[in-house]
Design an enzyme around this catalytic site. Structure first.
Site, mmCIF file in Angstrom:
data_model
loop_
_atom_site.group_PDB
_atom_site.id
_atom_site.type_symbol
_atom_site.label_atom_id
_atom_site.label_comp_id
_atom_site.label_asym_id
_atom_site.label_seq_id
_atom_site.Cartn_x
_atom_site.Cartn_y
_atom_site.Cartn_z
ATOM 1 N N HIS A 1 -5.002 -7.929 15.229
ATOM 2 C CA HIS A 1 -5.118 -6.735 14.373
ATOM 3 C C HIS A 1 -5.966 -7.100 13.156
ATOM 4 C CE1 HIS A 1 -4.160 -3.264 12.065
ATOM 5 N NE2 HIS A 1 -2.980 -3.610 11.597
ATOM 6 N N ASP B 1 1.725 -5.581 14.501
ATOM 7 C CA ASP B 1 2.544 -4.703 13.656
ATOM 8 C C ASP B 1 3.720 -4.078 14.428
ATOM 9 O OD1 ASP B 1 1.294 -4.966 11.214
ATOM 10 O OD2 ASP B 1 0.081 -3.167 11.396
ATOM 11 N N HIS C 1 -1.340 -0.831 14.935
ATOM 12 C CA HIS C 1 -1.301 0.272 14.021
ATOM 13 C C HIS C 1 -2.685 0.841 13.722
ATOM 14 C CE1 HIS C 1 -1.319 0.284 9.311
ATOM 15 N NE2 HIS C 1 -1.104 1.495 9.684
ATOM 16 N N TYR D 1 10.218 0.906 8.563
ATOM 17 C CA TYR D 1 8.851 0.495 8.915
ATOM 18 C C TYR D 1 8.228 1.513 9.887
ATOM 19 C CZ TYR D 1 5.288 -2.839 10.606
ATOM 20 O OH TYR D 1 4.123 -3.470 10.959
ATOM 21 N N HIS E 1 5.470 -9.094 11.133
ATOM 22 C CA HIS E 1 6.253 -8.924 9.907
ATOM 23 C C HIS E 1 7.734 -9.043 10.255
ATOM 24 C CE1 HIS E 1 2.836 -7.347 7.634
ATOM 25 N NE2 HIS E 1 2.606 -6.464 8.579
ATOM 26 N N HIS F 1 0.800 -1.226 0.000
ATOM 27 C CA HIS F 1 0.000 0.000 0.000
ATOM 28 C C HIS F 1 0.839 1.286 0.000
ATOM 29 C CE1 HIS F 1 0.224 0.297 4.400
ATOM 30 N NE2 HIS F 1 -0.689 -0.604 4.636
ATOM 31 N N GLU G 1 -6.240 -5.514 10.140
ATOM 32 C CA GLU G 1 -5.825 -5.207 8.763
ATOM 33 C C GLU G 1 -5.650 -6.514 7.980
ATOM 34 O OE1 GLU G 1 -2.560 -2.419 8.307
ATOM 35 O OE2 GLU G 1 -3.187 -1.965 6.257
ATOM 36 N N ASP H 1 -3.723 -7.898 5.932
ATOM 37 C CA ASP H 1 -2.512 -8.711 5.827
ATOM 38 C C ASP H 1 -2.432 -9.719 6.980
ATOM 39 O OD1 ASP H 1 -2.212 -6.262 7.214
ATOM 40 O OD2 ASP H 1 -0.028 -6.352 7.128
HETATM 41 FE FE1 FEO Z 1 -1.457 -2.843 10.030
HETATM 42 FE FE2 FEO Z 1 0.620 -5.465 9.053
HETATM 43 O O1 FEO Z 1 -0.979 -4.457 9.208
#
Ligand code: FEO
Length: 408
Positions: free
Chosen positions: A78, A164, A145, A191, A224, A24, A80, A82
């Site tokens: 979370h 995140d 996040h 990041y 991540h 993104h 989101e 991903d």
């Molecule tokens: Fe806020 Fe890795 O997603």
């Protein structure tokens, strides 16, 4: 990415996205990973899932350790996509009625992503879930996040599943910080600068609250990148430092150009900054990705932005970058604007307006050159750069004296 055991009965079962290059709007030159974790105790728990496209890989990784139907609880730290994108597949396989633990906001947000009526179990800071010999503690971490974000802590193993937080967009052969070495800090910084900077003040408060809890922190498992196990305190300290946004004594000269005129100005300004003894980096916006530029901006004192005037406005890449930077709200910067023009020349004023909106102190009046800058204009650019360099050096000296005074 093979599943690996990271502690007795605890597995990293996530996947690598080797080929993603744009997350993104963030350049992921080395790909990324979507980490998920499986805990085997009297109850079996899956923490987080992965992007929808990788649902099969996640299921295969889990199946190498345990039949997915035996999973008792799913935790979503979370919403989101991903991390939740493959939840529909997971819940279908695990059992649609199995408890799905998430924050209150997580339950609301997941319900707005998925039509299924899952068995949401909303938890908040201080809530505990016994899973056998061990227990999970939940900690709401809004805006690390999204408003739904939370951490999950496994006290008996000293493991923090941080979603995140403390992540890095990095996919490689290494699975742990000690295997990759210091360069992981560059990925972690990029990041932070591009994903979390906007929330820096809030994150600092949250991390200080967590620090006051004096958790035994032997491992931090983000969603991540690599797992922090060598010295998890190092990334926590780095976050506290990054949250303060104390700039280094350096400048970044960001620009685009139509016929090399603004580029000539950028080079002369860069040389002037260097002549003042301050480090400077020129960055052409069609060579450098916006997220790489933002990483340089993050710890620079001076942000100098140049654009030609195109159709009475900014060059599109410059407008793009200013919009991106404005959203991330960097603090403690000085700056200036420059650019070439043909006849109307609005770009410099537009940049100054944007820098002022970002509370970036303008330390030089904007510098414009009509058509092709000749020697006198380039000399003026050099002098303009030199004054910016002197302002950076002056601000750094004042900052060091203030720090020494407060330490005394
Ligand atoms: Fe806020 Fe890795 O997603």
């Amino acid at each position: 990415m093979d599943p690996i055991q990271i502690a007795p009965g605890i597995y990293s079962v996530g996947v690598a996205d080797w080929n993603i290059r744009d997350f993104h709007g963030y350049s992921t030159d080395l790909g990324t990973t979507y980490n998920a974790f499986l805990i085997l105790d009297e109850k079996i728990v899956l923490i987080d899932s992965v992007k929808k496209e990788f649902a099969d890989d996640l299921m295969a990784n889990i199946a190498r350790i345990v039949d997915p139907r035996k999973i008792d609880f799913v935790v979503s730290n979370h919403t989101e996509l991903d991390h939740s994108g493959s939840l529909a597949r997971i819940m279908h396989r695990v059992g649609e009625d199995k408890p799905l633990y998430c924050s209150k906001m997580g339950a609301k947000n997941l319900a707005r992503h998925f039509p299924q009526k899952w068995n949401y179990q909303a938890v908040g800071s201080g809530d505990e879930l016994k899973i056998g010999k061990r227990k999970l503690n939940f900690l709401e971490t809004r805006m690390i996040h999204w408003p739904d974000s939370m951490f999950t802590y496994l006290a008996e193993e000293g493991i923090l599943f941080s979603s995140d937080g403390f992540g890095q967009h990095y996919a490689g052969p290494e699975r742990f910080d000690d295997e990759i070495g210091d360069r992981i800090m560059l990925h972690a910084k990029k990041y932070f600068a591009n994903i979390l900077l906007l929330y820096a003040a809030h994150i600092e408060k949250l991390i200080r609250q967590v620090a006051e809890m004096k958790l035994d922190l032997r491992m931090i498992c983000p969603d991540h990148g690599v797992i922090w196990r060598k010295n998890p305190g190092r990334i926590v300290e780095a976050y506290l430092k990054w949250c303060r946004q104390e700039p280094e004594s350096k400048a970044v000269v960001i620009y685009d150009t139509m016929w090399h005129s603004t580029e000539k100005m950028a080079e002369a300004i860069h040389a002037g900054i260097m002549a003042a003894g301050v480090s400077s980096k020129p960055m052409h916006l069609r060579t450098w990705d916006r997220s790489e530029v933002m990483t340089e901006v993050f710890d620079a004192r001076a942000v100098v932005v140049g654009s030609p005037t195109l159709n009475n406005g900014l060059f599109p890449t410059v407008a793009d970058f200013l919009c991106y930077m404005k959203g991330l709200k960097p603090r403690n910067k000085i700056g200036a604007a420059f650019g070439s023009y043909g006849w109307s020349g609005e770009a410099v004023k537009l940049i100054e307006n944007d820098l002022a909106d970002m509370k970036i102190e303008l330390v030089q009046p904007g510098l414009r050159a009509q058509f092709v800058p000749e020697r006198p204009i380039l000399d003026a650019c050099h002098e303009f750069g030199k004054k910016i360099g002197q302002a950076v050096a002056g601000a750094s000296t004042a900052g060091s004296q203030a720090a020494a005074k407060s330490a005394a």
